[in-house]
Each structure stands twice: as C-alpha cells, then as structure tokens.
Design an enzyme around this catalytic site. Sequence first.
Site: not given
Ligand code: OAD
Length: 231
Positions: A106, A114, A174, A198-199
Amino acid sequence: MPNIVILTGAGISAESGIETFRADTGLWAQHDVEDVATPEGFARDPALVVNFYNARRKAAAAAAPNAAHEALARLETHNVGDVLVVTQNVDALHERAGSTNLIHMHGTLDTALCAACGHRWPAPAEMAPADRCPDCAAPAARPDIVWFGEMPYQMDRIFDALSRADIFAAIGTSGNVYPAAGFVAEAARAGAQTVEINLERSLVGSQFDEVRLGPATRTVPEWVDQLLERG
Ligand code: OAD
C-alpha cells in the site's frame, strides 16, 4: 526450506503507538476515507490529504519497532525458510526492525510520488500540495500511498510468492480490504499451512487452518520461536 509468506496490517504496529484504521476510535472513525484515501479526495482537496499523511508520517517517525516487528526480522535472519513480509502498513517499522525481504503493497510514507511522471524521491517531513517533482518539475507531488481504487504495488511478485508458499501468516489485519484479504485463499490453494495472528478473529478468520488470538507483541514472538525450534 519452506517458503514463508507473512501479511501484516495495522495491528502489528498498534503497540508501537500507531493508530489502526477500524478500531472504534481508529483513523476511519476520525476521517472520511473518501476524503483522505481516494484519488478523487486528493483531486478535491490536496491540502487536506497531504496534511493527513504529514500527520501519519510524524506519528510513524516518533514510533519504534516492537517485539512483533523484531521477531519477524529474527525469523528472516535465522534462515529456517525463505521469508517474505508483505505489509499493508505505510510506516517503516519492519525495515527499522531489520526485515529486508519486504513489500509495501500500500506504499510508504517515506517517499513522494510524481503523479505526472511516476518519479519517486524521499518525502520531506512535511509535504506541501504544490511541491514540484525534482525530475520533471511538474507541481504534481503526492504521497506514495495506494488509495482506494488504485492497484496495490508488486502484485505479480506477491501472487508468485503465494503460489509457492508452504506457510502463510496474516498478522494484525482485519480482512476488510482486498486483494490482501484474499491472500489466505490463494495460499491455501497452493497447499500452504495458514495461520491468523490477531487480537480478534478477522472477517476471513474462518479460512485459516489455525487462529492465534492476543496482542502481537506476545503472539508473534511465540509463533516465531516455535518455527525456529522446529527448524
Ligand atoms: P484495520 O484497522 O482494519 O485492522 C487492524 C486489525 O489489527 C484488527 O483486526 C485488530 O483487531 C487488530 N489489532 C489491533 N491491535 C492489535 C494488537 N496489539 N495485536 C494484534 N492485532 C491487533 O487495519 P488493516 O487490516 O491493516 O489501506 O487495514 C487494511 C487497510 O485498510 C490499510 O492498509 C488501509 C486501510 O484503509 C489504505 O489506506 C489503502
């Protein structure tokens, strides 16, 4: 040696103090995705978008890698397998912990892109919307982030690695965002053992062979230690 592919998301950096997206108080509760993470939002209000990522860059620079990032770097150096980390995160905590075989699917906060010619250069701490490209001079600098509606980076390399994977782990993500949420199915098709760390269970949690729940700073070093003991 097994091929190990590891997908990471915001949860792996949460204990380093970086906000996740979909927590109740997370980034997408504070900002409208359409405004700050789409090409249309950038076209409407570049300053809003650039400032959003300036704030992310500042937070990422103030954070340090945690035990989970460090464990994945350790896994790579111990040579028990061919390790590829594919991260959805735009912070640099994996590389700062020592991971080298790493794909930022990402994008990353550390480079500017640019929009006119595709040139990349190190992003300043504070980008400005009218910044000029150092190569073609167009006032078309943008954060080097893949927004919704854009194609994530290095998909050919990722799908090639998934098709050869023996072990696939998804950590701290997530399962809301594709194509990353589809990697488990791809790895399973290739015959990989799959584990979610994951959490809480993700949206695609039922597709994994194994689910390990808990904070990444505990669960990831435990998983890595088990792989290293197995050799
Ligand atoms: P999310 O915020 O959707 O999910 C984070 C996950 O991490 C959740 O399932 C939480 O339960 C888990 N979590 C939180 N704290 C934790 C911990 N201490 N240990 C283990 N797990 C934990 O984030 P992403 O799945 O990364 O994209 O989101 C995917 C994409 O959506 C991102 O890259 C971003 C976003 O929109 C763009 O901006 C294009």
